[in-house]
Design a protein around this motif. Structure first.
Motif, mmCIF file in Angstrom:
data_model
loop_
_atom_site.group_PDB
_atom_site.id
_atom_site.type_symbol
_atom_site.label_atom_id
_atom_site.label_comp_id
_atom_site.label_asym_id
_atom_site.label_seq_id
_atom_site.Cartn_x
_atom_site.Cartn_y
_atom_site.Cartn_z
ATOM 1 N N VAL A 59 11.358 2.275 -3.690
ATOM 2 C CA VAL A 59 10.745 3.015 -2.605
ATOM 3 C C VAL A 59 11.225 4.495 -2.343
ATOM 4 O O VAL A 59 10.534 5.321 -2.358
ATOM 5 C CB VAL A 59 11.130 2.324 -1.170
ATOM 6 N N ARG A 63 9.587 8.312 -2.544
ATOM 7 C CA ARG A 63 9.747 9.231 -1.605
ATOM 8 C C ARG A 63 9.891 10.428 -1.891
ATOM 9 O O ARG A 63 9.579 11.534 -1.502
ATOM 10 C CB ARG A 63 10.306 8.552 -0.570
ATOM 11 N N ALA A 89 2.965 2.332 -10.212
ATOM 12 C CA ALA A 89 1.500 2.600 -9.822
ATOM 13 C C ALA A 89 1.283 2.133 -8.666
ATOM 14 O O ALA A 89 0.811 2.975 -7.672
ATOM 15 C CB ALA A 89 0.460 2.452 -10.964
ATOM 16 N N GLY A 90 1.480 0.836 -8.419
ATOM 17 C CA GLY A 90 0.797 0.210 -7.005
ATOM 18 C C GLY A 90 1.757 0.886 -5.793
ATOM 19 O O GLY A 90 1.036 1.382 -4.882
ATOM 20 N N LEU A 91 3.032 0.794 -5.877
ATOM 21 C CA LEU A 91 3.630 1.538 -4.941
ATOM 22 C C LEU A 91 3.341 2.705 -4.764
ATOM 23 O O LEU A 91 3.261 3.379 -3.528
ATOM 24 C CB LEU A 91 5.226 1.196 -5.044
ATOM 25 N N LEU A 93 0.851 4.937 -5.433
ATOM 26 C CA LEU A 93 -0.748 5.174 -4.893
ATOM 27 C C LEU A 93 -0.625 4.696 -3.524
ATOM 28 O O LEU A 93 -1.292 5.357 -2.679
ATOM 29 C CB LEU A 93 -1.529 4.134 -5.782
ATOM 30 N N THR A 94 0.070 3.665 -3.110
ATOM 31 C CA THR A 94 0.199 3.386 -1.676
ATOM 32 C C THR A 94 0.749 4.250 -0.913
ATOM 33 O O THR A 94 0.055 4.598 0.199
ATOM 34 C CB THR A 94 0.991 1.844 -1.449
ATOM 35 N N LEU A 95 1.794 4.725 -1.004
ATOM 36 C CA LEU A 95 2.445 5.853 -0.310
ATOM 37 C C LEU A 95 1.554 7.288 -0.743
ATOM 38 O O LEU A 95 1.669 7.991 0.367
ATOM 39 C CB LEU A 95 3.738 6.077 -1.082
ATOM 40 N N LEU A 137 10.207 -10.659 -4.429
ATOM 41 C CA LEU A 137 9.302 -10.156 -3.583
ATOM 42 C C LEU A 137 7.994 -10.874 -3.653
ATOM 43 O O LEU A 137 7.061 -10.541 -2.978
ATOM 44 C CB LEU A 137 8.680 -8.831 -4.007
ATOM 45 N N THR A 138 8.140 -11.945 -4.051
ATOM 46 C CA THR A 138 7.177 -13.339 -4.104
ATOM 47 C C THR A 138 7.552 -14.588 -3.844
ATOM 48 O O THR A 138 8.821 -14.947 -4.364
ATOM 49 C CB THR A 138 6.542 -13.171 -5.659
ATOM 50 N N VAL B 235 -5.389 -1.208 -5.129
ATOM 51 C CA VAL B 235 -3.784 -1.420 -5.177
ATOM 52 C C VAL B 235 -3.654 -3.082 -5.071
ATOM 53 O O VAL B 235 -4.233 -3.546 -4.105
ATOM 54 C CB VAL B 235 -3.278 -0.650 -4.316
ATOM 55 N N ARG B 238 2.924 -5.519 -4.811
ATOM 56 C CA ARG B 238 3.983 -6.375 -5.350
ATOM 57 C C ARG B 238 4.683 -6.803 -4.148
ATOM 58 O O ARG B 238 5.609 -7.774 -4.330
ATOM 59 C CB ARG B 238 4.910 -5.605 -6.098
ATOM 60 N N GLY B 239 4.409 -6.139 -3.023
ATOM 61 C CA GLY B 239 5.468 -6.677 -1.777
ATOM 62 C C GLY B 239 6.595 -5.847 -1.246
ATOM 63 O O GLY B 239 7.308 -6.397 -0.456
ATOM 64 N N TYR B 240 6.712 -4.854 -1.754
ATOM 65 C CA TYR B 240 7.758 -3.639 -1.307
ATOM 66 C C TYR B 240 7.514 -3.683 0.149
ATOM 67 O O TYR B 240 6.529 -3.417 0.735
ATOM 68 C CB TYR B 240 7.707 -2.544 -1.938
ATOM 69 N N ARG B 241 8.680 -3.707 0.929
ATOM 70 C CA ARG B 241 8.625 -3.277 2.301
ATOM 71 C C ARG B 241 8.880 -1.837 2.583
ATOM 72 O O ARG B 241 9.887 -1.136 2.143
ATOM 73 C CB ARG B 241 9.958 -3.939 2.999
ATOM 74 N N LEU B 242 7.911 -1.197 3.187
ATOM 75 C CA LEU B 242 7.878 0.076 3.324
ATOM 76 C C LEU B 242 8.245 0.775 4.854
ATOM 77 O O LEU B 242 8.376 -0.001 5.563
ATOM 78 C CB LEU B 242 6.240 0.736 3.186
#
Lengths: 242, 242
Positions: A59, A63, A89-91, A93-95, A137-138, B235, B238-242
């Motif tokens: 994360v 950032r 990519a997932g993280l 693109l989310t941010l 995380l799962t 998306v 994966r479950g990251y806490r933001l």
């Protein structure tokens, strides 16, 4: 140029990178990534600015990439394997959704199921499931449910993150679940340290796999009921008549 | 040199090939493949000898590659995408088992689940299943069982070969099976003609996907229960806490 290229570099060697990934790394102003992965591509990075963060610093890494892109730079965010398969990519693109002024692209790469599969032969030549054994995380219950479902439906299975110091018995538990549906002599394979000097691969039965020691550099392959060893290679047949 | 290199060339464009695949094609004496795929890499093939066979000519293609290798040549057998994912590696390695004097290697490449996934965002950032809807070589009952299992276990799903003229209702049937376990507004995506001039991608719901027309150039993505559309991208978190 406010842009983030999320770049899958494959298993680590230059040879298994795509032309697009190499070009993107050369074009970027700054390269961000996990320290180990950046060390694999230092020749390409040259004297560019780099942002290194440690494992589990995902994360923070994203950032910092965002802040650099907002300052007008083209940032290359490095992911090992494929950026879209347990990658960044997932993280990212989310941010990025909160930064519509920053352009982005995802550049795919060769994932461990492919580089490892190629070493072993063709274990994934028919339908398969990709499952991570990491419960960081799962919930473990969901992982176990997925293993059961894939085993019952006779999908070939690739296990990412099959074990670590803290999770030394996870592969054994996974094998026990799969043994509920598939025979003990099911053809399995392991690959370790793909594309590094000490790269290795091994073909074992499912009952032998249950006893193996694995770590974070191991990728595990479990064949379906039709998978065979032929000419020293694992082959999951598609069904061609010969 | 008696050798067969089984080469995954990715979606078709030069940019998405690996350095290893480009080098191998240059090193081979003869290039064998399906006519359409060879046309995509003509610039690399140059004036080398080629062996073109049509779709469904896979067994003949491999036998001709074997004969050429036995005559002392280094043959490059071209597969689109990844040679090990519904590609030529399984069949070729099976036939090679009777020719221990011929050296071989499998060169992985970017598969449609990756090139398509990158266009859509990151639909495969968590556990997923890859399933072909083609029943040419696989009983339809087994395909349906795998769809049910993947849907019930909340795996993201990629469908290869989702439809053709003869199988125009297969995607609809697959969606109906998945709708038994997953909501109608599940995030889905389609990609068409990846890396060609008319490449396109589209984000739809599972109920909309049920009504879509697809062909052999389409790859279909079905999200898991957590998959979202964020910033215009699919998306799967994966479950990251933001």
């Amino acid at each position: 140029m406010k842009k983030i290229s999320i770049i899958g570099i494959g298993p680590g060697g230059y040879e298994d990178m795509t032309i697009r990934a190499v070009r993107a790394i050369k074009e970027c102003d700054v390269i961000a990534g996990y320290t180990l992965y950046l060390s694999l591509i230092m020749d390409l990075i040259g004297d560019k600015e780099t942002v290194c963060t440690q494992m589990r610093g995902e994360v923070e890494r994203c950032r910092r990439a965002l802040a650099l892109a907002e300052s007008g730079k083209h940032v290359g965010l490095i992911s090992s394997g494929d950026a879209g398969i347990y990658g960044m990519a997932g993280l990212m693109l989310t941010l990025l959704a909160d930064h519509p002024d920053i352009d982005s692209e995802v550049i795919p790469g060769v994932s461990a199921c492919q580089s490892g599969g190629a070493l072993l032969g063709a274990p994934l030549s028919h339908d398969f499931a990709v499952i991570s054994l990491s419960d960081l995380l799962t919930p473990i219950e969901l992982i176990e449910k997925r293993l059961s479902a894939a085993a019952e439906a006779d999908l070939a299975i690739v296990l990412y993150n099959p074990g670590s110091h803290k999770r030394s018995d996870y592969l054994k538990k996974a094998c026990d679940i799969i043994l509920g549906y598939r025979s003990a002599d099911t053809v399995c394979g392991l690959t370790r340290n793909i594309s590094r000097d000490d790269q290795s691969h091994q073909i074992v039965s499912l009952s032998e796999l249950r006893e193996m020691t694995v770590d974070m550099t191991t990728t595990v392959f479990i064949g379906n009921s039709q998978t065979t060893v032929t000419g020293g290679h694992i082959v999951t047949p598609r069904g061609y008549r010969l």
